[in-house]
Design an enzyme around this catalytic site. Structure first.
Site, PDB file in Angstrom:
ATOM      1  N   GLU A   1      32.895  39.977  36.330  1.00 55.81           N
ATOM      2  CA  GLU A   1      34.110  40.645  35.836  1.00 55.81           C
ATOM      3  C   GLU A   1      35.183  40.408  36.888  1.00 55.81           C
ATOM      4  OE1 GLU A   1      34.411  42.029  32.965  1.00 55.81           O
ATOM      5  OE2 GLU A   1      32.332  42.235  32.314  1.00 55.81           O
TER       6      GLU A   1
ATOM      7  N   CYS B   1      42.765  45.704  37.292  1.00 56.09           N
ATOM      8  CA  CYS B   1      42.477  44.308  36.934  1.00 56.09           C
ATOM      9  C   CYS B   1      43.172  43.905  35.640  1.00 56.09           C
ATOM     10  CB  CYS B   1      40.983  44.103  36.798  1.00 56.09           C
ATOM     11  SG  CYS B   1      40.220  45.223  35.613  1.00 56.09           S
TER      12      CYS B   1
HETATM   13  P1  NAD Z   1      36.543  41.464  46.196  1.00 54.90           P
HETATM   14  O1  NAD Z   1      36.097  40.271  45.417  1.00 54.90           O
HETATM   15  O2  NAD Z   1      37.229  41.244  47.476  1.00 54.90           O
HETATM   16  O3  NAD Z   1      35.303  42.418  46.523  1.00 54.90           O
HETATM   17  C1  NAD Z   1      34.448  42.925  45.520  1.00 54.90           C
HETATM   18  C2  NAD Z   1      33.068  43.185  46.087  1.00 54.90           C
HETATM   19  O4  NAD Z   1      32.524  41.943  46.530  1.00 54.90           O
HETATM   20  C3  NAD Z   1      33.035  44.128  47.285  1.00 54.90           C
HETATM   21  O5  NAD Z   1      31.959  45.032  47.116  1.00 54.90           O
HETATM   22  C4  NAD Z   1      32.786  43.198  48.450  1.00 54.90           C
HETATM   23  O6  NAD Z   1      32.056  43.818  49.503  1.00 54.90           O
HETATM   24  C5  NAD Z   1      31.955  42.134  47.808  1.00 54.90           C
HETATM   25  N1  NAD Z   1      31.953  40.853  48.522  1.00 54.90           N
HETATM   26  C6  NAD Z   1      32.859  40.384  49.402  1.00 54.90           C
HETATM   27  N2  NAD Z   1      32.485  39.167  49.865  1.00 54.90           N
HETATM   28  C7  NAD Z   1      31.311  38.877  49.277  1.00 54.90           C
HETATM   29  C8  NAD Z   1      30.409  37.770  49.350  1.00 54.90           C
HETATM   30  N3  NAD Z   1      30.637  36.711  50.111  1.00 54.90           N
HETATM   31  N4  NAD Z   1      29.291  37.813  48.573  1.00 54.90           N
HETATM   32  C9  NAD Z   1      29.043  38.867  47.781  1.00 54.90           C
HETATM   33  N5  NAD Z   1      29.863  39.924  47.662  1.00 54.90           N
HETATM   34  C10 NAD Z   1      30.986  39.925  48.406  1.00 54.90           C
HETATM   35  O7  NAD Z   1      37.446  42.304  45.178  1.00 54.90           O
HETATM   36  P2  NAD Z   1      38.239  43.636  45.466  1.00 54.90           P
HETATM   37  O8  NAD Z   1      39.385  43.322  46.360  1.00 54.90           O
HETATM   38  O9  NAD Z   1      37.318  44.736  45.818  1.00 54.90           O
HETATM   39  O10 NAD Z   1      38.789  43.956  43.997  1.00 54.90           O
HETATM   40  C11 NAD Z   1      39.952  43.390  43.486  1.00 54.90           C
HETATM   41  C12 NAD Z   1      39.630  42.280  42.511  1.00 54.90           C
HETATM   42  O11 NAD Z   1      38.715  42.743  41.543  1.00 54.90           O
HETATM   43  C13 NAD Z   1      40.855  41.861  41.722  1.00 54.90           C
HETATM   44  O12 NAD Z   1      40.850  40.462  41.599  1.00 54.90           O
HETATM   45  C14 NAD Z   1      40.654  42.513  40.369  1.00 54.90           C
HETATM   46  O13 NAD Z   1      41.306  41.888  39.301  1.00 54.90           O
HETATM   47  C15 NAD Z   1      39.183  42.443  40.232  1.00 54.90           C
HETATM   48  N6  NAD Z   1      38.708  43.453  39.300  1.00 54.90           N
HETATM   49  C16 NAD Z   1      38.200  43.056  38.104  1.00 54.90           C
HETATM   50  C17 NAD Z   1      37.785  43.997  37.192  1.00 54.90           C
HETATM   51  C18 NAD Z   1      37.191  43.617  35.870  1.00 54.90           C
HETATM   52  O14 NAD Z   1      36.622  44.477  35.233  1.00 54.90           O
HETATM   53  N7  NAD Z   1      37.300  42.375  35.450  1.00 54.90           N
HETATM   54  C19 NAD Z   1      37.866  45.350  37.511  1.00 54.90           C
HETATM   55  C20 NAD Z   1      38.377  45.715  38.745  1.00 54.90           C
HETATM   56  C21 NAD Z   1      38.788  44.768  39.639  1.00 54.90           C
END
Ligand code: NAD
Length: 472
Positions: A216, A250
């Site tokens: 997502e 998002c």
């Molecule tokens: P992010 O991708 O930076 O982090 C999300 C999660 O991934 C965190 O728990 C983080 O610890 C983990 N993570 C970081 N590096 C990783 C790695 N190398 N391997 C595995 N996991 C890792 O995202 P964010 O800044 O927390 O959230 C914002 C983003 O999320 C925006 O792009 C937003 O659009 C998206 N988002 C999407 C939805 C949806 O339902 N489609 C909902 C909310 C947010």
């Protein structure tokens, strides 16, 4: 603040969850009981939840927390509880005359242990809805929420410890190193919500284990103002989508495409809307600040970049004390007028209260613009011209579409939620989530007597006649 989970603890925890699942898969009664207890414990702590989320954001509107991280979770749980028995029933499928008299059915069986990795922007909703859906489907769950929400994570830990035994639901905390190790565990399914860039890493980490992933992700979701859009209502609803949670959503409308002849009307309607919502934005309990310094700087950087390109940057409210606002990471709603494609604000997902406005003359330009970019997570249209709406729906592909409204496509449990292309893969919510966290296991049952026993060599004689019949 809780220390990060040691990386060496991750695999043994998954092992514990899997062993317990193998010994006793949750049946209907167990799943229902889990969901009911989760609902009751969560409902009793809604105020604590809102306070914890707000503490992590600096300030987060309590009402918006109750709606987005409270109501949506309760609504999904209610939907699961009302439908779970029906979802779990084996579905009969026809076999066709050639396989007569066999019978066929599909059983949705749990996968095992689901890993859930969450983002910071709706940290409760996007942890608990995937978790509860995976539980409804009969799995055990290992959750790794975002490291940006330590207070919320403490809240989640207390809630989950109260509701679930530790060999059914476990939680890990930590940053990118813990997250990367977590994603490389041999889960039966990984549900990741976050950025497109990290989504790619998740898929790569899951590949050696052949772990299926639901991603997502984010991206730039357009809001198209149609030629006949009623402007005041359109501005109200776009303002809600853009400013809810300070734009850190998002599916927030990322930018607006508006007919050239209606641009000024739209800007004025939006300004009226923002002024009436936040007459004193610096002291408004309803306006959410930016989660952390890094994101605040990133957003300010988009505005600086636009100004440096000579693009008009128009704040919709004037701050009385900009320095104080900056120290609190409060960014006022700001328009960016007609930025070029090379402006940062048009290249990256905004994820904040900044709204670029681009104009168009012919509706084809809208379709061409959308199709020339990554497939959006959400696509919004405002107006009542059916031909225009059908042209948009028939010529674009988006994760989800919402017409004359924003955000609520997410809140409808009967609709699948998920992106496409760069905005994600797979879907959840309601029955679609139950299916995502299940194996649709086909079962074909043969009867005592069947003609297929005769379909064997030597094929001459009766088998040959039978084959001729089957080839009709
Ligand atoms: P992010 O991708 O930076 O982090 C999300 C999660 O991934 C965190 O728990 C983080 O610890 C983990 N993570 C970081 N590096 C990783 C790695 N190398 N391997 C595995 N996991 C890792 O995202 P964010 O800044 O927390 O959230 C914002 C983003 O999320 C925006 O792009 C937003 O659009 C998206 N988002 C999407 C939805 C949806 O339902 N489609 C909902 C909310 C947010």
């Amino acid at each position: 603040m809780a220390a990060a989970t040691p990386v060496e603890d991750l695999a043994p925890t998954l092992q514990r969850l899997r062993q317990a699942w193998q010994q006793r898969r949750p049946d209907y009664t167990q799943r229902r009981d889990d969901l009911q207890r989760l609902r009751a414990a969560f409902h009793a702590r809604l105020d604590d939840m809102a306070a914890a989320v707000s503490a992590d954001f600096g300030h987060r509107s309590t009402h918006e927390s109750l709606l987005a991280d409270g109501m949506t979770v309760l609504a999904e749980l209610d939907h699961m509880l009302a439908n779970l028995r029906r979802w779990m029933k084996p579905q009969r499928r026809g076999v066709g005359w050639r396989l007569w008299p066999a019978s066929a059915q599909v059983r949705h069986v749990p996968l095992g242990v689901v890993g859930v990795i969450g983002p910071w922007n709706y940290p409760v909703n996007i942890s608990l809805v995937p978790l509860a859906t995976a539980i409804a489907a009969g799995n055990h769950v290992y959750l790794k929420p975002s490291e940006y929400n330590p207070r919320t994570n403490q809240f989640l830990r207390e809630l989950l410890t109260e509701v679930f035994p530790e060999d059914r639901v476990a939680m890990a905390v930590g940053g990118a190193d813990v997250a990367a190790a977590f994603a490389s565990l041999p889960f039966d399914h990984i549900m990741f919500t976050g950025s497109t860039a990290v989504g790619r890493k998740i898929m790569a980490a899951a590949a050696p284990n052949l772990t299926p992933v639901t991603l997502e992700l984010g991206g730039k979701s357009p809001a198209v103002v149609g030629a006949d859009a009623p402007m005041a209502t359109t501005a109200t609803r776009i303002a809600t989508g853009k400013l809810f949670n300070g734009g850190q959503t998002c599916i927030a409308p990322d930018y607006v495409l508006v007919p050239e002849s209606r641009r000024d009307e739209f800007v004025q309607a939006l300004r009226n809307e923002v002024t009436s919502r936040y007459p004193d934005i610096e002291h408004s309990p309803d306006y959410t600040t930016i989660i952390n310094e890094g994101n605040y700087r990133r957003l300010r950087g988009y505005l600086d970049d636009a100004r440096a390109r000579g693009v008009d940057v128009v704040p919709l409210v004037q701050l009385k004390d900009p320095q104080q606002a900056e120290s609190r990471r409060l960014l006022p709603p700001t328009l960016v007028m007609q930025p070029g494609d090379d402006a940062k604000v048009m290249q990256e997902e905004i994820f904040g209260p900044i709204l670029p406005i681009r104009t168009y003359r012919r509706f084809d330009e809208v379709i061409d613009y959308i199709n020339a970019h990554d497939r959006p997570l959400a696509l919004y249209h405002f107006g009542h011209d059916r031909d225009e709406i059908e042209r948009l729906l028939g010529n674009t592909v988006a994760g989800g579409v919402c017409i004359n409204e924003t955000l609520l496509q997410y809140a409808c449990s009967n609709l699948p939620f998920g992106g496409v292309g760069a905005s994600g893969m797979g879907q959840y919510h309601g029955h679609d989530g139950f299916v995502t966290f299940s194996k649709a296991m086909p079962v074909l049952r043969q009867s005592r007597w069947t003609l297929s026993d005769r379909l064997k060599p030597p094929y001459g004689g009766f088998p040959a006649k039978l084959i001729k019949l089957l080839l009709r």
